[in-house]
Design a protein around this motif. Structure first.
Motif, PDB file in Angstrom:
ATOM      1  N   LEU A 137       3.782   2.905  -0.516  1.00 48.01           N
ATOM      2  CA  LEU A 137       2.488   2.787  -1.094  1.00 48.01           C
ATOM      3  C   LEU A 137       2.278   1.785  -2.113  1.00 48.01           C
ATOM      4  O   LEU A 137       3.369   1.083  -2.706  1.00 48.01           O
ATOM      5  CB  LEU A 137       2.034   4.048  -1.891  1.00 48.01           C
ATOM      6  CG  LEU A 137       2.121   5.347  -0.846  1.00 48.01           C
ATOM      7  CD1 LEU A 137       1.852   6.732  -1.695  1.00 48.01           C
ATOM      8  CD2 LEU A 137       0.802   5.137   0.091  1.00 48.01           C
ATOM      9  N   PRO A 138       1.479   1.114  -2.387  1.00 49.31           N
ATOM     10  CA  PRO A 138       1.101   0.068  -3.135  1.00 49.31           C
ATOM     11  C   PRO A 138       1.569   0.223  -4.679  1.00 49.31           C
ATOM     12  O   PRO A 138       1.663  -0.666  -5.510  1.00 49.31           O
ATOM     13  CB  PRO A 138      -0.328  -0.316  -3.416  1.00 49.31           C
ATOM     14  CG  PRO A 138      -0.859   0.534  -2.220  1.00 49.31           C
ATOM     15  CD  PRO A 138      -0.132   1.685  -2.004  1.00 49.31           C
ATOM     16  N   PHE A 188       0.296  11.471  -4.688  1.00 50.78           N
ATOM     17  CA  PHE A 188      -0.233  11.240  -3.359  1.00 50.78           C
ATOM     18  C   PHE A 188       0.886  11.273  -2.223  1.00 50.78           C
ATOM     19  O   PHE A 188       0.406  11.721  -0.975  1.00 50.78           O
ATOM     20  CB  PHE A 188      -1.079  10.062  -3.315  1.00 50.78           C
ATOM     21  CG  PHE A 188      -1.893   9.621  -1.868  1.00 50.78           C
ATOM     22  CD1 PHE A 188      -3.091  10.488  -1.385  1.00 50.78           C
ATOM     23  CD2 PHE A 188      -1.551   8.605  -0.901  1.00 50.78           C
ATOM     24  CE1 PHE A 188      -3.432  10.359  -0.401  1.00 50.78           C
ATOM     25  CE2 PHE A 188      -2.148   8.535   0.032  1.00 50.78           C
ATOM     26  CZ  PHE A 188      -3.089   9.332   0.595  1.00 50.78           C
ATOM     27  N   VAL A 220      -6.192  11.215  -6.175  1.00 46.89           N
ATOM     28  CA  VAL A 220      -5.120  12.029  -7.159  1.00 46.89           C
ATOM     29  C   VAL A 220      -4.702  10.862  -8.034  1.00 46.89           C
ATOM     30  O   VAL A 220      -4.617   9.627  -7.386  1.00 46.89           O
ATOM     31  CB  VAL A 220      -4.035  12.533  -6.198  1.00 46.89           C
ATOM     32  CG1 VAL A 220      -3.927  13.976  -5.812  1.00 46.89           C
ATOM     33  CG2 VAL A 220      -3.622  11.541  -5.185  1.00 46.89           C
ATOM     34  N   THR A 247      -1.689   9.703  -9.167  1.00 43.24           N
ATOM     35  CA  THR A 247      -0.839   8.440  -8.984  1.00 43.24           C
ATOM     36  C   THR A 247      -0.485   8.334  -7.562  1.00 43.24           C
ATOM     37  O   THR A 247      -0.609   9.404  -6.823  1.00 43.24           O
ATOM     38  CB  THR A 247       0.550   9.121  -9.864  1.00 43.24           C
ATOM     39  OG1 THR A 247       0.950  10.159  -9.248  1.00 43.24           O
ATOM     40  CG2 THR A 247       0.357   8.906 -11.281  1.00 43.24           C
ATOM     41  N   CYS A 248       0.240   7.263  -7.221  1.00 39.75           N
ATOM     42  CA  CYS A 248       0.631   6.792  -5.879  1.00 39.75           C
ATOM     43  C   CYS A 248       1.795   8.123  -5.648  1.00 39.75           C
ATOM     44  O   CYS A 248       1.870   8.711  -4.215  1.00 39.75           O
ATOM     45  CB  CYS A 248       1.352   5.776  -5.749  1.00 39.75           C
ATOM     46  SG  CYS A 248       0.133   4.526  -5.945  1.00 39.75           S
ATOM     47  N   THR A 250       0.260   1.176  -7.418  1.00 44.73           N
ATOM     48  CA  THR A 250      -0.733   0.786  -8.646  1.00 44.73           C
ATOM     49  C   THR A 250      -1.363   1.873  -9.252  1.00 44.73           C
ATOM     50  O   THR A 250      -2.016   1.746 -10.284  1.00 44.73           O
ATOM     51  CB  THR A 250      -1.868  -0.238  -7.981  1.00 44.73           C
ATOM     52  OG1 THR A 250      -2.527   0.821  -6.932  1.00 44.73           O
ATOM     53  CG2 THR A 250      -1.272  -1.330  -7.231  1.00 44.73           C
ATOM     54  N   ASN A 251      -1.360   3.144  -8.837  1.00 37.13           N
ATOM     55  CA  ASN A 251      -1.863   4.271  -9.352  1.00 37.13           C
ATOM     56  C   ASN A 251      -3.317   4.178  -9.796  1.00 37.13           C
ATOM     57  O   ASN A 251      -3.812   4.390 -10.768  1.00 37.13           O
ATOM     58  CB  ASN A 251      -1.042   4.644 -10.817  1.00 37.13           C
ATOM     59  CG  ASN A 251       0.518   4.987 -10.437  1.00 37.13           C
ATOM     60  OD1 ASN A 251       0.597   5.234  -9.276  1.00 37.13           O
ATOM     61  ND2 ASN A 251       1.305   4.676 -11.374  1.00 37.13           N
ATOM     62  N   CYS A 252      -3.960   3.597  -8.860  1.00 36.84           N
ATOM     63  CA  CYS A 252      -5.415   3.295  -8.941  1.00 36.84           C
ATOM     64  C   CYS A 252      -6.163   4.512  -9.015  1.00 36.84           C
ATOM     65  O   CYS A 252      -7.376   4.465  -9.509  1.00 36.84           O
ATOM     66  CB  CYS A 252      -5.980   2.282  -8.005  1.00 36.84           C
ATOM     67  SG  CYS A 252      -6.174   2.858  -6.292  1.00 36.84           S
ATOM     68  N   GLY A 253      -5.874   5.591  -8.333  1.00 35.52           N
ATOM     69  CA  GLY A 253      -6.762   6.731  -8.524  1.00 35.52           C
ATOM     70  C   GLY A 253      -7.747   6.778  -7.341  1.00 35.52           C
ATOM     71  O   GLY A 253      -8.369   8.073  -7.013  1.00 35.52           O
ATOM     72  N   ASP A 254      -7.883   5.867  -6.460  1.00 34.42           N
ATOM     73  CA  ASP A 254      -9.049   5.854  -5.015  1.00 34.42           C
ATOM     74  C   ASP A 254      -8.783   6.889  -4.297  1.00 34.42           C
ATOM     75  O   ASP A 254      -9.620   7.172  -3.521  1.00 34.42           O
ATOM     76  CB  ASP A 254      -9.016   4.384  -4.596  1.00 34.42           C
ATOM     77  CG  ASP A 254      -9.487   3.252  -5.580  1.00 34.42           C
ATOM     78  OD1 ASP A 254     -10.040   3.473  -6.750  1.00 34.42           O
ATOM     79  OD2 ASP A 254      -9.179   2.320  -5.048  1.00 34.42           O
ATOM     80  N   CYS A 255      -7.503   7.423  -4.174  1.00 35.38           N
ATOM     81  CA  CYS A 255      -7.329   8.738  -3.227  1.00 35.38           C
ATOM     82  C   CYS A 255      -7.560   9.748  -3.743  1.00 35.38           C
ATOM     83  O   CYS A 255      -7.672  10.771  -2.893  1.00 35.38           O
ATOM     84  CB  CYS A 255      -5.569   8.427  -2.872  1.00 35.38           C
ATOM     85  SG  CYS A 255      -4.620   8.639  -4.160  1.00 35.38           S
ATOM     86  N   CYS A 292      -5.894   6.604   1.330  1.00 36.04           N
ATOM     87  CA  CYS A 292      -5.862   5.514   0.468  1.00 36.04           C
ATOM     88  C   CYS A 292      -6.108   3.987   0.935  1.00 36.04           C
ATOM     89  O   CYS A 292      -5.714   3.651   2.248  1.00 36.04           O
ATOM     90  CB  CYS A 292      -4.064   5.446   0.095  1.00 36.04           C
ATOM     91  SG  CYS A 292      -3.802   3.762  -0.711  1.00 36.04           S
ATOM     92  N   PRO A 293      -7.100   3.570   0.345  1.00 39.06           N
ATOM     93  CA  PRO A 293      -7.934   2.462   1.129  1.00 39.06           C
ATOM     94  C   PRO A 293      -6.933   1.258   0.834  1.00 39.06           C
ATOM     95  O   PRO A 293      -7.235   0.189   1.481  1.00 39.06           O
ATOM     96  CB  PRO A 293      -9.070   1.987   0.100  1.00 39.06           C
ATOM     97  CG  PRO A 293      -8.938   2.971  -1.167  1.00 39.06           C
ATOM     98  CD  PRO A 293      -7.774   4.200  -0.785  1.00 39.06           C
ATOM     99  N   HIS A 294      -5.893   1.235   0.165  1.00 42.11           N
ATOM    100  CA  HIS A 294      -5.046   0.001  -0.166  1.00 42.11           C
ATOM    101  C   HIS A 294      -3.739   0.147   0.661  1.00 42.11           C
ATOM    102  O   HIS A 294      -2.851  -0.848   0.509  1.00 42.11           O
ATOM    103  CB  HIS A 294      -4.910  -0.001  -1.743  1.00 42.11           C
ATOM    104  CG  HIS A 294      -5.843   0.230  -2.585  1.00 42.11           C
ATOM    105  ND1 HIS A 294      -6.956  -0.719  -2.222  1.00 42.11           N
ATOM    106  CD2 HIS A 294      -6.251   1.208  -3.284  1.00 42.11           C
ATOM    107  CE1 HIS A 294      -7.960  -0.205  -3.280  1.00 42.11           C
ATOM    108  NE2 HIS A 294      -7.466   0.906  -3.821  1.00 42.11           N
TER     109      HIS A 294
HETATM  110  S1  SF4 Z   1      -5.172   5.032  -3.622  1.00 42.84           S
HETATM  111 FE1  SF4 Z   1      -3.775   6.684  -4.234  1.00 42.84          FE
HETATM  112  S2  SF4 Z   1      -2.086   6.280  -3.336  1.00 42.84           S
HETATM  113 FE2  SF4 Z   1      -3.232   4.484  -2.809  1.00 42.84          FE
HETATM  114  S3  SF4 Z   1      -2.767   2.855  -4.261  1.00 42.84           S
HETATM  115 FE3  SF4 Z   1      -4.407   4.155  -5.280  1.00 42.84          FE
HETATM  116  S4  SF4 Z   1      -3.210   5.855  -6.330  1.00 42.84           S
HETATM  117 FE4  SF4 Z   1      -2.017   4.688  -5.026  1.00 42.84          FE
END
Ligand code: SF4
Ligand code: B12
Lengths: 445, 325
Positions: free
Chosen positions: A12-13, A28, A22, A24-25, A15-20, A42-44
């Motif tokens: 996984l990337p 997820f 949850v 953190t990566c 980055t812990n962006c949260g778009d999924c 996860c869009p990334h």
């Molecule tokens: S969407 Fe979730 S899994 Fe994907 S980079 Fe962001 S936090 Fe990580």
């Protein structure tokens, strides 16, 4: 083959962006590992992550079929060591046919292989495939050999022929037979087309892992799925290491280009050498072994080894506990007892048969263990045997009151007599092969 | 994805064990033989070191074995009753790297030879050949303890491989080995835990670890080979993973175990599907030996000269691939 949360996290990337949905990566990744989420959330996610996770849901080593029906099935193995679970699809043994041979000799060879069958612990042992090699410049001889083989055998066929025109005609002859094509040279478009239109499997050959990978990927991207891998080495040490590396890449690294069964052609100095090399390759991961020549004793040894290596370590091959009739016993025929380990049963019943008498052979339940093993584990004692004899109502079905026990457990005879009032216990010989002589020399009824 | 050789990390190392002693070391052997030392699974040169190849021993007897296969007798008829001559033949003609002398004839039910007689035979063998020697006993505890004690004494300093002790009978023999500087075989019945337990018992009595060889108990082809095969792989994996009490080189007996089965003796007339008897007799040992080499055997006692030749040959072929693939 399931990936762990940590394995997935690495893809996984981070980055812990949260778009999924949850935070953190890692969180997820754990959900993915538990199959509570889908990667598409996860869009990334990278292409590599998608490919790896997609691949992880397929078997790590593909099942490939040749010949039939019934086909030889190879591959789809899941472990490096048989004690971790079991090996599932026994190595196919192929016999090489050279098309330069004259027709009469060829027919004889095919007939020899076809008629060869031995039995061991109830299993029939046969060779699985013919490997037809074009060893002469004479084009017609190859086609003729293919035809003769098809007409006189039901075994699967592997074609070893570098002349693509000839190969094409042969594949038409074998169009309903699921053949395999063995490539001595690099995979080309022409071979891809031939394999595709004829629905054959392809055995690709390479001198290096990189080359093998690129050919495998090329085949796959051309839409071929039934691939078998051959690393070009005749040194036994390289063969063992190459096979280990290929299998480990497939099972532990989910490396898709190597997720196929393995092939070995054995070249040898003499028949002893041939058997030695074949034995090691059989243990260490070959799914097809081609023998350029053979004799019956070699096949018997090799098939026995295959049976040993491919039995399920969790359950010994066993037979049903009950009374087996040898010949045509009457109520006055003698009574023998042993355990339900298949090997023990087949050896003892075979030797009683050899002696020419009819008998009742009681196979007691010893959880599939040999005489001494079962005795040492307390599963073949005076008490367990007496109990079994009562359960099966033996006293109602036979008139004799003498019972022969294996010589190796002479020490249980007193105990058995005590638990079986009215019976006389006779201690037999120690080895099954002495049973005919024993029967002649001792009164057992 | 690019290919990368998948290597594993092994924290353990198989203990190096040396058999035999030269005159400088207090013995009379022309050279010693060392086995073990591997840091990865059998023949995995790509991910570990294998300083010593497996070795092939042959066996001679203090009494002609009951069921000696006819095909083997062909090779040894002239010497079978003369163990010292047979040892010489095995070494000089058939390439044995060590000689095992099996003292079955001292068993009370199989000849009841005395300890002194046994010692005499061992002495003759040490004189007739200069390779390291294995002394192989039997399971009659009381008698074999007496015999081995005597043999250890008269061979003091030779660093013979004393074959074998088991959990129910190790103290006397182990003490003799310590006293007279010999190496020992620890035999256990196809079981990882029992094997480990015996090694612990031995080291607890201060038996040096570098003088222990494990015998996981050989079952031959078609007679439980799969059990031996897998137990050996488990022992080896555990040893390489760092379990010091399982990190010993392993001895196996394809010769003895194959010679007693029907496949070594039955004629082709009785069993047409089994093929030629002479070939089969050698094949049975070859298939057993090759598969157990793959699962970790370092020392193999083989009977058939053809099997000895081909197995030795295959070991050196495999070691030729040592330079990386
Ligand atoms: S969407 Fe979730 S899994 Fe994907 S980079 Fe962001 S936090 Fe990580
Ligand atoms: C393979 C094996 C195992 C395998 C089991 C295989 C199986 N399915 O049974 C495994 C690894 C699981 C095993 C385990 C154990 N084993 Co174990 N095992 C063996 C081994 C190597 C071979 C057994 C075998 O397969 N023989 C082949 C079959 C065909 O032989 P058989 O059943 O005896 O039949 C022959 C004769 O008895 C005769 N015969 C049979 N029936 C009859 C009937 C009549 C009427 C007649 C006349 C003749 C006859 O004919 C057959 C052919 O000649 C032997 C040692 C050896 N080399 O024999 C040790 C051995 C039997 N095991 C032994 C022991 C101690 C054990 C364990 C207790 C140790 C442990 N690990 O905890 C366990 C017990 C299992 C349990 N806890 O449940 C000891 C028994 C010692 C003793 N004298 O009591 C032996 C002898 C090894 C030893 N020397 O220490 N074992």
């Amino acid at each position: 083959m399931a990936l762990s949360g940590l394995d997935i996290f690495k893809l996984l990337p981070k980055t812990n962006c949260g778009d999924c949905g949850v935070p953190t990566c890692m969180a997820f990744a754990l959900k993915l590992a538990q199959k509570k989420a889908e990667l598409s959330e996860c869009p990334h996610a990278s292409e590599k992550a998608k490919a790896t996770l997609g691949a992880a849901s397929e078997p790590p080593i593909r099942l490939v079929k040749i010949g039939g029906p019934p086909s030889l099935e190879i591959g789809n193995e899941t472990v490096m060591f048989r004690h971790e679970k079991t090996f599932f699809h026994p190595t196919g043994i192929a016999i090489q046919l050279l098309c330069s041979k004259e027709e009469k000799k060829l027919l004889k060879e095919i007939e020899n292989v076809e008629s060869y069958k031995a039995e061991r612990v109830g299993e029939e042992l046969n060779a699985d495939l013919f490997f037809i090699s074009q060893d002469s410049a004479d084009r017609d001889s190859f086609l003729k050999t293919v035809n003769i083989t098809k007409q006189n055998s039901t075994k699967g066929i592997i074609l070893d022929c570098s002349d693509t025109e000839n190969l094409k005609i042969s594949l038409e002859v074998l169009k309903d037979d699921r053949p395999a094509i063995f490539l001595r040279e690099k995979l080309t478009d022409e071979y891809v087309k031939l394999a595709k239109t004829s629905d054959s499997s392809l055995i690709i050959t390479a001198d290096s892992f990189e080359d093998l990978q690129s050919q495998s990927e090329y085949a796959k991207s051309s839409g071929l799925n039934n691939i078998i891998l051959n690393m070009n080495s005749q040194n036994l040490g390289y063969q063992l290491q190459n096979s280990t590396i290929l299998r480990r890449s497939a099972l532990k690294k989910y490396f898709k280009p190597f997720g196929f069964p393995l092939f070995t052609f054995i070249q040898a100095e003499d028949s002893y050498d041939l058997l030695a090399k074949a034995s090691l390759n059989l243990c260490k991961y070959s799914s097809i072994i081609v023998l350029p020549k053979y004799d019956k004793a070699m096949l018997y040894a090799l098939f026995t080894l295959r049976q040993n290596i491919y039995t399920d370590p969790q359950k010994p091959i066993q037979v049903d506990p009950k009374v087996y009739q040898i010949g045509e016993p009457t109520p006055d025929s003698p009574v023998f007892v042993t355990t339900n380990f298949s090997l023990t049963y087949f050896m003892v019943s075979g030797e009683i048969e050899n002696s020419g008498i009819s008998a009742h052979l009681i196979i007691a339940d010893a959880e599939g263990q040999s005489v001494l093993t079962a005795w040492a584990a307390g599963k073949f004692t005076g008490e367990t045997i007496a109990k079994f004899i009562k359960e099966i109502n033996l006293e109602q079905n036979v008139r004799t009151r003498k019972i022969v026990i294996p010589g190796l457990v002479a020490q249980i005879s007193g105990d058995l007599e005590e638990k079986l009032p009215g019976w006389e216990v006779i201690v037999g010989c120690q080895e099954a092969s002495d049973i005919p002589a024993f029967i002649k020399s001792v009164r057992i009824t | 994805m690019d290919f990368e050789t998948p290597k594993e990390n092994y924290s353990g190392k198989i203990i190096e064990v040396t058999i035999g002693a030269t005159p400088e070391e207090g013995g009379t052997r022309s050279h010693t033989i060392t086995i073990g030392g591997s840091t990865s699974p059998p023949f995995h040169f790509f991910e570990g070191k294998h300083p010593h190849p497996p070795r092939v021993a042959m066996e001679v007897f203090d009494k002609v074995p009951n069921k000696y296969p006819h095909s083997l007798m062909e090779y040894y008829r002239d010497v079978i009753e003369k163990p010292a001559d047979m040892a010489k033949k095995c070494v000089e003609q058939y390439g044995a790297e060590l000689i095992s002398v099996r003292l079955e004839g001292t068993h009370p039910e199989k000849g009841n030879k005395s300890a002194d007689e046994a010692a005499g035979i061992v002495r003759q063998i040490l004189e007739s050949v200069k390779v390291p020697v294995i002394i192989t006993g039997h399971s009659h505890f009381e008698k074999i303890n007496e015999v081995i004690k005597k043999v250890c004494e008269i061979t003091a300093g030779e660093n013979c491989l004393i074959n074998y002790v088991e959990t129910d009978n190790y103290k006397t023999i182990a003490a003799s080995c310590i006293a007279y500087n010999h190496t020992i075989v620890a035999q256990s019945p196809i079981d990882v835990n029992l094997g480990k337990q015996l090694n612990i018992l031995l080291t607890d009595m201060s038996f040096p670890a570098e003088r222990i060889v494990m015998d996981p108990l050989t079952s031959t082809l078609g007679y439980g080979l799969e059990y031996t095969y897998s137990i050996m792989e488990r022992i080896r994996n555990d040893g390489l993973a760092g379990d010091k009490m399982l990190a010993f080189p392993m001895l196996i007996n394809p010769g003895y175990e194959s010679a007693v089965v029907k496949e070594a003796r039955a004629s082709i007339e009785d069993n047409p599907d089994w093929g030629d008897q002479e070939l089969r007799c050698a094949y049975w040992e070859i298939a057993t030996a090759m598969s157990l080499l793959a699962s970790g055997a370092e020392l193999l006692i083989i009977y058939h000269p053809k099997a000895v030749e081909v197995v030795k040959n295959k070991i050196s072929e495999i070691f030729n691939s040592k330079k990386g693939s």
